[in-house]
Design an enzyme around this catalytic site. Structure first.
Site, PDB file in Angstrom:
ATOM      1  N   ASP A  16     -24.623  45.748 -22.110  1.00 23.50           N
ATOM      2  CA  ASP A  16     -24.392  47.020 -21.478  1.00 23.50           C
ATOM      3  C   ASP A  16     -23.708  47.762 -22.806  1.00 23.50           C
ATOM      4  O   ASP A  16     -24.129  49.027 -23.411  1.00 23.50           O
ATOM      5  CB  ASP A  16     -23.335  47.249 -20.555  1.00 23.50           C
ATOM      6  CG  ASP A  16     -23.858  46.922 -19.317  1.00 23.50           C
ATOM      7  OD1 ASP A  16     -25.137  46.777 -18.933  1.00 23.50           O
ATOM      8  OD2 ASP A  16     -23.196  46.566 -18.399  1.00 23.50           O
ATOM      9  N   LYS A  52     -24.665  35.562  -9.156  1.00 28.02           N
ATOM     10  CA  LYS A  52     -23.354  35.548  -8.302  1.00 28.02           C
ATOM     11  C   LYS A  52     -22.386  36.507  -8.703  1.00 28.02           C
ATOM     12  O   LYS A  52     -21.823  36.280  -9.664  1.00 28.02           O
ATOM     13  CB  LYS A  52     -22.602  33.952  -8.202  1.00 28.02           C
ATOM     14  CG  LYS A  52     -21.527  34.036  -7.167  1.00 28.02           C
ATOM     15  CD  LYS A  52     -20.687  32.678  -7.419  1.00 28.02           C
ATOM     16  CE  LYS A  52     -19.547  32.658  -6.358  1.00 28.02           C
ATOM     17  NZ  LYS A  52     -18.551  33.517  -6.770  1.00 28.02           N
ATOM     18  N   SER A 102     -21.403  33.746 -12.443  1.00 32.86           N
ATOM     19  CA  SER A 102     -19.957  34.290 -12.302  1.00 32.86           C
ATOM     20  C   SER A 102     -19.511  35.118 -13.780  1.00 32.86           C
ATOM     21  O   SER A 102     -19.916  35.892 -14.061  1.00 32.86           O
ATOM     22  CB  SER A 102     -19.235  33.495 -11.792  1.00 32.86           C
ATOM     23  OG  SER A 102     -17.817  33.929 -10.998  1.00 32.86           O
TER      24      SER A 102
END
Length: 703
Positions: free
Chosen positions: A477, A491, A466
């Site tokens: 990224d 998740k 999460s």
């Protein structure tokens, strides 16, 4: 439909609880009016407001009944194929039954299950009167989730004969006498059988509704009135217990999550995936076998008053088919924010004549003191605030790089994940959310500048989920740091809790609560953390079983999807460094005996996990056990005082549960685990040191 229900009920004649104990038949359970209404209301909400938008029709009805049957008999030990055929005659009627508020079918199925359970355990106890011939060449399927149900009573009895024979053989290999084996197994089977008489209507309804909700997707769930109260308490972290989130898997109560700062997590003796086999009260209380017991009953046994002792008989997650149990003693306590707080450490890495200082920040959860913040307390505690303070201290220590350790961090506050990302990337988008209508919203950080701009690594494992995945994905990224470890949980969904009694305007709690998925997370690059998780740049070995732990272990998890990338500018580019980082890691791992040992244990454990059938021949089993013991002895002779791997416990089997053996071996093993060297963190620190070195070389070339 009424005829089919009648046929199901005809499996059992109604008897009272008192009669049940006399006749050997458990009491027949029936649905209550409030339960049927709660199921109907849940169906309406799930159909129209769930992210996945799955209608309750014949297709979903078939999935529900499949999942319900599997939840009752996951290893296919109790039902006959004829039972299943009878049940499946109503597979396309569950939807109609829910809407018409008639729950006779799931209750009839459960009543058959109870009777089969009692009958099978009675037969198992009968088998103990005679011994077994262990010179025969027989095999036993220890993993039966993909096996067919027995086609006849004779086939079922043969299956149970082998099951009991295997239990007997495990004790025999440990040197236990026949008389003691007979007594030990008699008590074990008797304790299991007694549970069949304790089930209540609420247990049946909870099991059925769980089968319904999880047939839609894994993170949708139903909580009856009692379970809803438990859930609310745990969310407020005011529950006095061991600090663990539990779930049912393959007849075992399994640790799904360790609450940071709780007794279980602080002890260092438990891990996600560990199976609770028994529970005892106090230092001297008798252990109660809980295999096959509903998770809510296990929770009741584990809870208690603050500062009291509870003992758990644990089958470790890294234990193979014949894994050794260990006894864990915990003191119940409330979970405080202070115990969840981020902590730092400084490690020295030597590379030839060069020494580098690497700061390590361990973050167990993304916490925030909401009450203090709401009161206007300027010094309220939060994960991002504490990490910012620790970064300032590490700067004073003049560290060359920082590792953020997110292993087994199951998430927490989403705003804290966003703010923590800002400490390393400054202002910009961090994640995207898409709701059930397809609308995409970008969430970002408003912090003007980053708090730490130096070399960065993020260490994750299968238990990182999460909010941890949101942070790690954003760092990856942006090209801001190197991600190290195992692929994360996967998740990438958002849930909300609906109070059914508020929806129905009930004056008192009657219907319970519904937790359902309402949105999905996406990375700023357009991909999602859902299902695939975050894949590390440098992968390290781990003991997690991907078939049992993580989003991909669910057969109906939401798929990996992609949306348009957010508007962001990468801050760096780690990718060109990865080949050299991987090469240095491989060379170091090849020379490091502790790391080689860890990799060997992982490979051995993975092989054991795939072994679905074992021999019931005593000679063959002794040969296999001796091979494992000799392997450990050889390692001990060669390794001296090297690190201790948790997988060592895989290969030491005495056939006993914790309440059936001396505790000295367990205590020694627990001490060894706590004193063990953290091989994965040590290697992550080296990888970051290499990253720092390569970044300096690249900067020098560019200048």
């Amino acid at each position: 439909m009424r005829t089919k229900i009648a046929l199901l009920i005809a499996f059992l004649a109604f008897v009272s609880p008192a009669q049940a104990l006399e006749t050997g038949s458990p009491p027949v359970l029936a649905p209550e009016v409030d339960q049927a209404k709660a199921a109907h209301l849940s169906a309406q909400l799930l159909t129209y407001y769930h992210y996945k938008k799955v209608p309750l029709d014949d297709t979903l009805s078939a999935r529900i009944i499949d999942r319900y049957i599997d939840s009752l008999d996951p290893e296919r030990f109790f039902f006959l194929q004829s039972d299943i055929d009878q049940f499946m005659a109503s597979k396309d009627k569950i939807d109609d039954a829910i809407y018409s508020e008639d729950l006779s079918v799931p209750f009839a199925i459960f009543n058959v299950y109870e009777q089969r359970f009692v009958d099978r355990l009675s037969y198992a106890r009968e088998l103990l009167k005679n011994g077994f011939d262990f010179s025969q060449n027989e095999e036993y399927a220890v993993l039966r989730d993909k096996e067919p149900w027995p086609k006849s009573e004779a086939e079922s009895r043969e299956l149970w004969r082998k099951r009991v024979k295997n239990d007997w053989l495990r004790l025999k290999l440990a040197g236990t006498t026949d008389a003691t084996i007979r007594e030990t197994l008699g008590k074990r089977y008797g304790n299991s059988q007694a549970r069949a008489y304790k089930y209540k209507s609420d247990d049946v309804f909870q099991t059925f509704m769980t089968a319904y909700t999880t047939s839609i997707e894994p993170h949708t769930d139903y909580f009856g009135v009692a379970a809803a109260s438990d859930f609310d308490i745990s969310m407020k972290l005011s529950l006095v217990g061991i600090g663990a989130v539990l779930q049912e898997r393959d007849e075992y109560t399994t640790i799904r999550e360790l609450v940071p700062g709780g007794p279980a997590q602080l002890s260092g003796q438990l891990a996600v995936g560990d199976r609770i086999v028994g529970v005892a009260q106090g230092k001297d209380g008798a252990l109660v076998d809980v295999v096959g017991t509903r998770v809510n009953e296990v929770v009741k046994l584990i809870r208690g008053e603050k500062d009291t002792v509870v003992r758990l008989d644990i089958l470790p997650t890294d234990a193979g088919l014949d894994g050794k149990h260990r006894l864990v003693t915990l003191v119940r306590d409330k979970i405080s924010l202070e115990k969840q707080a981020a902590k730092k450490n400084v490690l020295i890495v030597k590379d030839g004549d060069t020494s580098r200082k690497i700061g390590v920040i361990s973050l167990p959860t993304f916490y925030e003191d909401f009450d203090a913040r709401r009161r206007g307390d300027k010094n309220y505690r939060s994960a991002s605030r504490d990490v910012a303070r620790l970064l300032a201290e590490l700067e004073k220590d003049k560290v060359d790089g920082v590792v953020i350790d997110l292993r087994n961090n199951g998430g927490g506050s989403l705003p804290q994940a966003i703010e923590l990302t800002g400490l390393f990337v400054g202002k910009g988008p961090v994640l995207q959310q898409r709701n059930g209508d397809g609308e995409v919203k970008v969430n970002g950080n408003t912090r003007a500048t980053a708090r730490w701009t130096g070399p960065l690594a993020v260490l994750i494992n299968r238990g990182s989920a999460s909010a941890s995945e949101i942070f790690a994905a954003a760092i990856q990224d942006y090209g801001r740091g190197v991600i190290v470890g195992e692929p994360s949980f996967g998740k990438g969904t958002v849930q909300t809790v609906v109070n059914l009694d508020e929806e129905a305007r009930n004056a008192k709690p009657e219907f319970g609560e519904l937790k359902m998925t309402v949105a999905q997370f996406f990375r700023i690059n357009g991909g999602t953390t859902q299902l695939r998780g975050v894949r590390p740049d440098i992968i390290l070995p781990g003991f997690s079983d991907e078939e049992k732990l993580g989003e991909s272990s669910y057969d109906n998890a939401l798929p990996w999807l992609q949306v348009k990338p957010a508007d962001y500018a990468p801050l760096g580019d780690i990718k060109p460094l990865l080949p050299e980082l991987q090469s240095r890691h491989d060379a170091r791992a090849d020379k490091d005996k502790d790391f080689r040992r860890l990799a060997e244990d992982v490979n051995e454990l993975n092989g054991l996990r795939k072994k679905r059938v074992i021999s019931l021949n005593e000679t063959e089993r002794r040969v296999e056990r001796d091979r494992q013991v000799n392997r450990l002895k050889a390692r001990e002779a060669a390794g001296g005082k090297g690190s201790v791997s948790p997988a060592d416990s895989v290969f030491q089997e005495d056939g006993l549960q914790a309440n059936e053996r001396s505790l000295s071996a367990d205590m020694a093993n627990e001490k060894a685990l706590k004193d063990a060297k953290d091989v994965l963190l040590d290697e992550t620190v080296h990888i970051l040191s290499d990253t720092s070195d390569l970044l300096k070389v690249r900067t020098a070339k560019n200048n």
